[in-house]
Design a protein around this motif. Structure first.
Motif, PDB file in Angstrom:
ATOM      1  N   MET A  40     -15.809  -7.983  -3.389  1.00  0.00           N
ATOM      2  CA  MET A  40     -14.750  -8.772  -4.016  1.00  0.00           C
ATOM      3  C   MET A  40     -14.857  -8.664  -5.528  1.00  0.00           C
ATOM      4  O   MET A  40     -15.926  -8.445  -6.063  1.00  0.00           O
ATOM      5  CB  MET A  40     -14.856 -10.229  -3.569  1.00  0.00           C
ATOM      6  CG  MET A  40     -14.758 -10.379  -2.070  1.00  0.00           C
ATOM      7  SD  MET A  40     -15.228 -12.020  -1.512  1.00  0.00           S
ATOM      8  CE  MET A  40     -15.407 -11.686   0.254  1.00  0.00           C
ATOM      9  N   ASP A  41     -13.728  -8.834  -6.187  1.00  0.00           N
ATOM     10  CA  ASP A  41     -13.679  -8.661  -7.629  1.00  0.00           C
ATOM     11  C   ASP A  41     -12.818  -9.759  -8.234  1.00  0.00           C
ATOM     12  O   ASP A  41     -11.667  -9.933  -7.852  1.00  0.00           O
ATOM     13  CB  ASP A  41     -13.091  -7.292  -7.970  1.00  0.00           C
ATOM     14  CG  ASP A  41     -13.086  -7.010  -9.465  1.00  0.00           C
ATOM     15  OD1 ASP A  41     -13.714  -7.785 -10.216  1.00  0.00           O
ATOM     16  OD2 ASP A  41     -12.458  -6.022  -9.879  1.00  0.00           O
ATOM     17  N   ALA A  42     -13.390 -10.517  -9.171  1.00  0.00           N
ATOM     18  CA  ALA A  42     -12.620 -11.544  -9.891  1.00  0.00           C
ATOM     19  C   ALA A  42     -12.772 -11.359 -11.392  1.00  0.00           C
ATOM     20  O   ALA A  42     -12.663 -12.308 -12.158  1.00  0.00           O
ATOM     21  CB  ALA A  42     -13.080 -12.938  -9.480  1.00  0.00           C
ATOM     22  N   SER A  43     -13.027 -10.130 -11.823  1.00  0.00           N
ATOM     23  CA  SER A  43     -13.245  -9.871 -13.248  1.00  0.00           C
ATOM     24  C   SER A  43     -11.919  -9.814 -13.995  1.00  0.00           C
ATOM     25  O   SER A  43     -10.839  -9.736 -13.402  1.00  0.00           O
ATOM     26  CB  SER A  43     -13.981  -8.535 -13.427  1.00  0.00           C
ATOM     27  OG  SER A  43     -13.165  -7.466 -12.986  1.00  0.00           O
ATOM     28  N   SER A  46      -9.580  -6.906 -13.265  1.00  0.00           N
ATOM     29  CA  SER A  46      -8.748  -6.903 -12.064  1.00  0.00           C
ATOM     30  C   SER A  46      -7.363  -7.480 -12.317  1.00  0.00           C
ATOM     31  O   SER A  46      -6.518  -7.472 -11.435  1.00  0.00           O
ATOM     32  CB  SER A  46      -9.431  -7.698 -10.947  1.00  0.00           C
ATOM     33  OG  SER A  46      -9.449  -9.083 -11.253  1.00  0.00           O
ATOM     34  N   ILE A 255     -14.547 -15.887  -6.853  1.00  0.00           N
ATOM     35  CA  ILE A 255     -15.048 -15.035  -5.773  1.00  0.00           C
ATOM     36  C   ILE A 255     -15.470 -15.881  -4.586  1.00  0.00           C
ATOM     37  O   ILE A 255     -15.216 -15.535  -3.420  1.00  0.00           O
ATOM     38  CB  ILE A 255     -16.215 -14.167  -6.274  1.00  0.00           C
ATOM     39  CG1 ILE A 255     -15.713 -13.108  -7.254  1.00  0.00           C
ATOM     40  CG2 ILE A 255     -16.933 -13.497  -5.109  1.00  0.00           C
ATOM     41  CD1 ILE A 255     -16.795 -12.249  -7.854  1.00  0.00           C
ATOM     42  N   THR A 313      -9.342  -9.064  -4.274  1.00  0.00           N
ATOM     43  CA  THR A 313      -9.229 -10.000  -5.390  1.00  0.00           C
ATOM     44  C   THR A 313      -8.688 -11.331  -4.876  1.00  0.00           C
ATOM     45  O   THR A 313      -8.415 -11.481  -3.687  1.00  0.00           O
ATOM     46  CB  THR A 313      -8.294  -9.439  -6.476  1.00  0.00           C
ATOM     47  OG1 THR A 313      -6.968  -9.349  -5.938  1.00  0.00           O
ATOM     48  CG2 THR A 313      -8.750  -8.054  -6.931  1.00  0.00           C
ATOM     49  N   SER A 317      -6.739 -12.204  -1.165  1.00  0.00           N
ATOM     50  CA  SER A 317      -7.671 -12.948  -0.317  1.00  0.00           C
ATOM     51  C   SER A 317      -7.068 -13.301   1.036  1.00  0.00           C
ATOM     52  O   SER A 317      -7.794 -13.594   1.980  1.00  0.00           O
ATOM     53  CB  SER A 317      -8.119 -14.228  -1.031  1.00  0.00           C
ATOM     54  OG  SER A 317      -7.014 -15.071  -1.284  1.00  0.00           O
ATOM     55  N   PRO A 386      -3.745  -6.300  -9.404  1.00  0.00           N
ATOM     56  CA  PRO A 386      -4.066  -6.883  -8.103  1.00  0.00           C
ATOM     57  C   PRO A 386      -2.897  -6.887  -7.139  1.00  0.00           C
ATOM     58  O   PRO A 386      -3.100  -6.794  -5.921  1.00  0.00           O
ATOM     59  CB  PRO A 386      -4.496  -8.319  -8.449  1.00  0.00           C
ATOM     60  CG  PRO A 386      -3.984  -8.579  -9.807  1.00  0.00           C
ATOM     61  CD  PRO A 386      -3.951  -7.273 -10.497  1.00  0.00           C
TER      62      PRO A 386
END
Length: 855
Positions: A40-43, A46, A255, A313, A317, A386
């Motif tokens: 998972m990516d929440a940077s 993204s 995340i 992301t 989700s 995203p």
């Protein structure tokens, strides 16, 4: 269904069901084993396209001035902040935070030098500075002195002096920017259509792997240090109120929300699936088959995401939940069709019943899956990374759901072979579609009038749609993200960072360099008189224009303007740092000589705090770090940027190419700006492609347009409702219209197919409509209720866009279902687009392969 495919089903899958099952399990198991690589990516990366210039500039600034890799810990003691006991607790908290292995430095109120602005001078600065923990300190006086220092107020302490904040700087990996620069050079070569050599291609692969490992290390580090800080925080719950904030914490918690949503959505959909299937079909056989199909689809899709290195992301989700819903819908159609075949063909063999179900449902389900793929594929025209990734994932997922449904259904039906027809007493739930048929027949013009009124009202409401929403509103008020952001926002200088970078060229025109050499000689002589030696390299450098009285005066004007804006909190800059020196200097601005001397003699540790984050010596470039108040109801990001830009160009006469905006606010605002464009593009793409598919499928432009209208009513109704309710578009709700149209047109395809067949057989529009509502409409009803219930599970999320997405998509699907079962038949009855002779000619074709009776 092609004859060769029917042959494969009959000769291989149905005759050798156990071999087919084992081979199917082996393939699924092999693909599913890649689930361990699922991530998972929440940077911040993204939020935008990989080749976005805003992201590139953001990375450049972070490399030059430092990253956002720090956490905020707010401290509000039960006792007065400026009391001996509270200071001891603050010291203890700071020491515990500093002792954590992943923490590089801790900055707190304890470390802040304090002075009495009325007594201090540059000559006696070393004797006049003191710290809050020094002996015999009057804490009340220290409080007054701190509040009189502009840099500290609403930064280290709140304006009422009841809350302070600790900044926890985390250890970073200095190789990240170097590796990222090398990767971007290779990627830009490809963007410019320059072919990479074999060595460069391998280097690109290696760089991606190294950056991926670094990102994983940072994620693990953040998780570890945040857990440790929260554990420390728990020990102070009796003496103080403490909140954790900062970009790493927000990314980490988002995340965690994604992980939680994946589990909650999946489990919620499964439970709903069991309940709905048990209620509708009353047999565990059908529940088992549907659960098996949904489980395998979920495992396989997650495995493919891991194999392809597609991170999920916050936007995607709900990927698993959507796949479960779509797979469930396909299998319900197969189940309902099989039950009808079993009821109408009692003498047919069991394998033949399965084959008839598969062959008759293959074409319409292929078309409905294709329209859903088109809907999600339209998201790829968006400018938002995203959203694009979400579209790619769903294209893969819907394709996979179709394949698994049509492979798994016959296998499970053969394995769980059971004779005997399903019998049940029909209640009002099951005869609901028959009542809609009566409404469509008796109140045709009333239904059409209601649809027109809804369309006009929706179009009017869509005018009020906006995208300028607050990031803090994405979270529920009981979450730590919300509470921490609100406290920091209102009491400690704002939350969302906005950066303004002003280049040297902005003020070059203000300087005439006619006497440059003589001036430099005078300055050098003055430095020698003071015992300050200049290096050869310094003499060769161009004079630093910002570190002159003229440059500083310009910076102070910018600082004053930024401070005056109502939506900005604390603004940090070189000018703000120099305010302390100027305050010590009797509120007098420093001369050119004093500035040059200060720049030469300033201690390294003080340079790192006051100058380095806001002034780049090499490029003679300055940086303003503005913390914007997310909770301010007057916040309009575009207006804020416009106001700043107008001040810099008109008041200070800076050219537009000499200053730049960056920071999280810019990345986020760019995403918001593309939402309206994305909305128009996605709706346009969906409408155009599906209309073309309808024309090909129905062989009639009139039928195609009639089929699109009920689905547009559902999508536009929801967008209009959001406009009337003042609910802004966000990263997730932007997809509602395209997705709801793509899924809802499945019902349109099934209904029009069935209507054409019934009209060809009965020769009467009204009778054909009643026949459709007694057969195909029930399958549409069952699948739509299942889909609506599945989307409603999203209300269990902690992420507000997911909640809105679930609510409004469910509503769009409900309106589209009612429109397909009332407005669509009314349009068919009023316009009479079919010709009996043509339909009779097509009866053979319809009965051969395009039969879509699903009841």
């Amino acid at each position: 269904m092609p004859n060769w495919l029917k042959y494969l089903y009959a000769e291989y899958i149905l005759k050798h069901v156990w071999i087919s099952a084992l081979l199917f399990i082996a393939i699924i198991g092999g693909i599913g084993s890649n689930s361990v690589y699922f991530r998972m990516d929440a940077s911040a990366d993204s939020l935008v396209l990989e080749n976005d210039h805003s992201l590139e500039y953001y990375r450049k600034v972070k490399k030059r001035y430092g990253t956002d890799d720090y956490l905020f810990v707010t401290f509000q003691p039960k006792e007065k902040l400026f009391s001996t006991e509270s200071i001891k607790q603050l010291r203890s908290l700071k020491e515990q935070l500093a002792a954590l292995p992943d923490v590089e430095a801790v900055i707190s109120l304890i470390d802040a030098p304090i002075f009495d602005a009325n007594k201090i001078s540059l000559a006696s600065i070393e004797d006049d500075l003191y710290f809050i923990e020094d002996k015999n300190i009057d804490l009340e006086k220290a409080k007054r002195d701190l509040l009189n220092i502009p840099l500290y107020k609403n930064l280290l302490i709140s304006s009422d002096a009841n809350i302070t904040v600790i900044q926890v700087n985390l250890k970073g990996n200095k190789n990240y920017f170097k590796l990222n620069d090398e990767l971007r050079k290779l990627q830009w070569k490809q963007i410019n259509k320059t072919e990479l050599s074999h060595y460069e291609k391998q280097a690109e692969i290696n760089l991606k792997q190294e950056l991926r490992l670094l990102a994983d290390e940072v994620a693990v580090r953040n998780e570890r240090v945040i857990a440790q800080i929260r554990n420390i925080k728990h020990g102070y719950k009796e003496v103080a109120t403490i909140y954790l904030g900062g970009i790493p914490m927000i990314a980490h918690d988002m995340i965690e929300y994604v992980k939680n949503d994946l589990v909650v959505f999946g489990v919620g959909v499964f439970l709903l699936l069991i309940a709905i299937q048990a209620f509708i079909f009353r047999r565990m056989r059908w529940v088992f088959i549907t659960l098996g199909g949904c489980t395998i689809t979920a495992i396989t899709s997650i495995g493919i995401l891991g194999l392809m290195d597609w991170p999920v992301t916050v936007i995607s989700s709900n990927f698993v939940a959507l796949l479960l819903i779509i797979t469930m819908s396909l299998i319900i159609h197969l189940i309902v069709r099989f039950r009808q075949v079993e009821r109408d063909n009692m003498d047919m063999g069991y394998n033949d019943k399965i084959l008839e179900t598969i062959s008759s449902m293959f074409t319409p389900c292929a078309y409905t899956s294709l329209t859903t793929i088109v809907a999600f594929g339209s998201l790829m025209v968006s400018d938002i990374r995203p959203v694009i990734d979400f579209g790619k994932m769903m294209i893969m997922g819907v394709s996979l759901a179709f394949i698994i449904a049509f492979l798994l259904f016959p296998i499970l039906m053969r394995i769980r072979k059971k004779s005997g027809m399903d019998r049940r007493k029909e209640s009002g739930f099951f005869t609901f579609t028959n009542h809609l048929a009566v409404i469509s027949d008796r109140w045709r013009w009333q239904v059409a009038t209601i649809a027109i009124v809804m369309s006009i009202t929706s179009a009017w409401g869509m005018i009020y749609l906006s995208v300028d929403n607050r990031f803090i509103d994405y979270f529920k008020s009981d979450t730590e993200i919300y509470q921490g952001m609100k406290l920091i926002d209102t009491e400690l200088g704002g939350t969302t960072p906005l950066e303004v970078i002003i280049e040297r060229s902005a003020i070059e025109a203000d300087f005439a360099f006619i006497n440059e050499e003589s001036e430099e000689d005078e300055w050098d002589q003055e430095f020698e008189d003071e015992g300050v030696s200049d290096t050869t390299s310094d003499k060769e450098e161009s004079p630093r224009l910002w570190l002159t009285s003229h440059g500083i005066n310009k910076l102070h004007k910018v600082q004053t303007f930024l401070d005056s804006l109502g939506v900005t909190g604390k603004t940090l800059s070189l000018a703000a740092g120099l305010q302390i020196v100027e305050q010590i200097n009797g509120n007098q601005r420093l001369s050119d000589f004093e500035l040059s001397l200060l720049e030469k003699k300033i201690p390294e540790d003080l340079r790192e705090q006051i100058m380095s984050p806001f002034y780049n010596r090499e490029h003679d470039e300055v940086r303003f770090l503005i913390r914007v108040k997310e909770t301010d109801p007057q916040l309009d990001r575009n207006k804020l940027l416009s106001d700043i830009s107008e001040f810099l160009t008109k008041q200070l006469e800076f050219k537009e190419d000499t200053f730049h905006f960056t920071g999280m606010l810019i990345l986020y605002n760019n995403m918001l700006e593309s939402l309206f464009k994305s909305q128009i593009l996605t709706l346009g793409v969906v409408f155009g492609i599906i209309l073309t598919m309808f024309i090909i499928l129905f062989r009639s432009l009139k039928l195609a347009l009639l089929g699109m209208f009920p689905n547009l009513v559902g999508a536009c109704f929801v967008l209009g409702l959001m406009g009337w309710a003042g609910i802004p578009l966000d990263m997730m709700t932007i997809t509602i219209a395209a997705i709801s149209i793509g899924i809802a047109v499945d019902n349109t395809i099934h209904y029009i197919h069935r209507f054409k067949l019934e009209f060809a057989q009965l020769g009467d529009y009204t009778k054909a409509m009643y026949a459709c509502h007694d057969t195909i409409a029930r399958a549409m009803y069952f699948t739509s209720i299942t889909i609506i219930a599945g989307f409603s599970v999203l209300v269990l999320s902690n992420f507000m866009p997911s909640i809105y997405f679930g609510i409004f998509t469910s509503l769009a699907m409900l309106v589209a279902l009612l429109a397909n079962l009332t407005l669509l038949p009314v349009l068919l009855l009023l316009t009479k687009p079919l010709k009996l002779k043509k339909c009779e000619e097509n009866i053979g074709e319809a009965e051969a392969g395009q039969q879509v009776d699903l009841s």
